[in-house]
Design a protein around this motif. Structure first.
Motif, PDB file in Angstrom:
ATOM      1  N   ALA A   1       8.861   7.635   5.704  1.00  0.00           N
ATOM      2  CA  ALA A   1       9.442   7.485   4.346  1.00  0.00           C
ATOM      3  C   ALA A   1      10.624   8.298   4.154  1.00  0.00           C
ATOM      4  O   ALA A   1      10.451   9.672   4.441  1.00  0.00           O
ATOM      5  CB  ALA A   1       8.195   7.570   3.098  1.00  0.00           C
TER       6      ALA A   1
ATOM      7  N   ARG B   1       7.753   9.335  -3.860  1.00  0.00           N
ATOM      8  CA  ARG B   1       7.909   7.956  -4.312  1.00  0.00           C
ATOM      9  C   ARG B   1       6.778   6.833  -3.768  1.00  0.00           C
ATOM     10  O   ARG B   1       6.100   5.954  -4.102  1.00  0.00           O
ATOM     11  CB  ARG B   1       9.099   7.250  -4.143  1.00  0.00           C
ATOM     12  N   LEU B   2       6.577   7.255  -2.195  1.00  0.00           N
ATOM     13  CA  LEU B   2       5.806   6.373  -1.527  1.00  0.00           C
ATOM     14  C   LEU B   2       4.306   6.431  -2.069  1.00  0.00           C
ATOM     15  O   LEU B   2       3.482   5.357  -2.173  1.00  0.00           O
ATOM     16  CB  LEU B   2       5.940   6.715   0.002  1.00  0.00           C
TER      17      LEU B   2
ATOM     18  N   ARG C   1       3.210   6.922  -4.984  1.00  0.00           N
ATOM     19  CA  ARG C   1       3.296   6.342  -6.311  1.00  0.00           C
ATOM     20  C   ARG C   1       3.325   4.662  -6.095  1.00  0.00           C
ATOM     21  O   ARG C   1       2.926   3.949  -7.187  1.00  0.00           O
ATOM     22  CB  ARG C   1       4.276   6.605  -7.127  1.00  0.00           C
ATOM     23  N   GLN C   2       3.309   4.312  -4.986  1.00  0.00           N
ATOM     24  CA  GLN C   2       3.634   2.756  -4.728  1.00  0.00           C
ATOM     25  C   GLN C   2       1.799   2.362  -4.791  1.00  0.00           C
ATOM     26  O   GLN C   2       0.904   2.803  -4.286  1.00  0.00           O
ATOM     27  CB  GLN C   2       4.016   2.532  -3.432  1.00  0.00           C
ATOM     28  N   PRO C   3       1.877   1.213  -5.348  1.00  0.00           N
ATOM     29  CA  PRO C   3       0.365   0.724  -5.516  1.00  0.00           C
ATOM     30  C   PRO C   3      -0.327   0.341  -4.203  1.00  0.00           C
ATOM     31  O   PRO C   3      -1.426   0.519  -4.158  1.00  0.00           O
ATOM     32  CB  PRO C   3       0.422  -0.649  -6.270  1.00  0.00           C
ATOM     33  N   THR C   4       0.483  -0.254  -3.367  1.00  0.00           N
ATOM     34  CA  THR C   4      -0.102  -0.377  -1.926  1.00  0.00           C
ATOM     35  C   THR C   4      -0.900   0.893  -1.250  1.00  0.00           C
ATOM     36  O   THR C   4      -1.697   0.942  -0.590  1.00  0.00           O
ATOM     37  CB  THR C   4       0.966  -1.120  -1.097  1.00  0.00           C
ATOM     38  N   MET C   5       0.044   2.093  -1.493  1.00  0.00           N
ATOM     39  CA  MET C   5      -0.314   3.367  -0.812  1.00  0.00           C
ATOM     40  C   MET C   5      -1.352   3.756  -1.591  1.00  0.00           C
ATOM     41  O   MET C   5      -2.421   4.438  -1.154  1.00  0.00           O
ATOM     42  CB  MET C   5       0.829   4.469  -0.786  1.00  0.00           C
TER      43      MET C   5
ATOM     44  N   THR D   1      -2.210  -6.464   0.221  1.00  0.00           N
ATOM     45  CA  THR D   1      -1.010  -5.503   0.556  1.00  0.00           C
ATOM     46  C   THR D   1      -0.408  -6.182   1.839  1.00  0.00           C
ATOM     47  O   THR D   1       0.710  -6.037   2.034  1.00  0.00           O
ATOM     48  CB  THR D   1      -1.411  -3.981   0.751  1.00  0.00           C
TER      49      THR D   1
ATOM     50  N   GLN E   1       2.367  -8.471   1.355  1.00  0.00           N
ATOM     51  CA  GLN E   1       3.704  -7.944   0.735  1.00  0.00           C
ATOM     52  C   GLN E   1       4.440  -7.693   2.011  1.00  0.00           C
ATOM     53  O   GLN E   1       5.518  -7.226   1.354  1.00  0.00           O
ATOM     54  CB  GLN E   1       3.380  -6.861  -0.126  1.00  0.00           C
TER      55      GLN E   1
END
Length: 264
Positions: free
Chosen positions: A83, A88-89, A91-95, A124, A127
């Motif tokens: 990344a 920011r990574l 904060r992603q829903p998938t992470m 996930t 996506q």
């Protein structure tokens, strides 16, 4: 004696990060093979998650559980290395979902009731762009919406089954309890409602209402994707319209000439 230039160092952190970025986000044959391999591994992991209620009492379950946890932890670390912006990574829903799933794998005895969230990894997985990029190269490319709708419906079905099994059928261990939970979920989603299996109390009634409302919505979405005119994903270079008929020559929004590739 001249020292080796930093850029030639085989273990330089920058080179590792660049290599990982290329593997995760690149379009070269090696990158696509890597992305497809990780997808296959994810499918195997999801199959384990679905089968967890059936094999939880087996002696080898914890070994498999911790092996999957190690694989998932390694994938999370490599994604963070690849990344460009780690905060920011994270904060992603998938992470965030993967971190919760990892926690349920590391301490299964304490977070057993949250195990049903693991099935959300199927969402996930759906996506990932590489899956749909390969899909659009097949003769089924005009059925992308239907495929996405099937994945969403399947994910909801197994997540709800896991939730109901964890909170309402704990007294029926093994395959019998899981099949009862699955049977109740299907009959509730389809509003068949035979009444031979019901959830007790106010919480059970509210759960049934939520399953019916969301289930009907997903079924309607699937029906629309199947029966409405098929379209393919191809962004118009002028106006950006994403969806077009498979044989479209001009964009219906702006008239731009299109060159939609034909996989046949």
């Amino acid at each position: 004696m001249s020292s080796m230039p930093p850029c030639d160092a085989p273990d330089a952190p920058g080179s590792l990060r660049d290599r990982l970025r290329q593997l995760y986000h690149g379009r070269s044959p090696a990158s696509l093979r890597f992305q497809l391999a990780t997808t296959v591994i994810d499918i195997v992991i999801i199959a384990f998650f679905i089968a967890t209620p059936l094999i939880r009492d087996r002696p080898a379950f914890l070994w498999i559980d911790y092996t999957v946890a190690a694989i998932l932890a390694a994938e999370i670390v490599t994604r963070m290395l690849a990344a460009s912006n780690i905060p920011r990574l994270l904060r992603q829903p998938t992470m965030l979902l993967d971190l919760v799933i990892l926690a349920t794998l590391l301490v299964p005895s304490m977070l057993e009731n949250l195990g049903f969230l693991r099935i959300l990894r199927l969402w996930t997985l759906s996506q990932r762009g590489v899956i749909w990029q390969q899909w659009r190269r097949t003769r089924f490319r005009d059925r992308e919406d239907a495929a996405r709708a099937v994945i969403n419906l399947t994910t909801f079905l197994f997540v709800v089954t896991g939730f109901i099994y964890s909170f309402f059928f704990t007294g029926r261990p093994g395959i019998e309890g899981y099949v009862d939970a699955f049977y109740f979920t299907v009959t509730t989603m389809t509003t068949t409602g035979f009444g031979d299996i019901t959830l007790p109390g106010t919480a059970g009634k509210l759960t049934s209402i939520a399953v019916m409302i969301v289930g009907i919505s997903l079924f309607v979405r699937l029906a629309q994707a199947i029966f409405r005119p098929a379209k393919v994903s191809y962004p118009c270079p002028r106006c950006g319209l994403q969806r077009h008929e498979p044989d479209a020559v001009h964009c219906k929004a702006c008239g731009q000439i299109l060159c939609i590739p034909d996989p046949n």
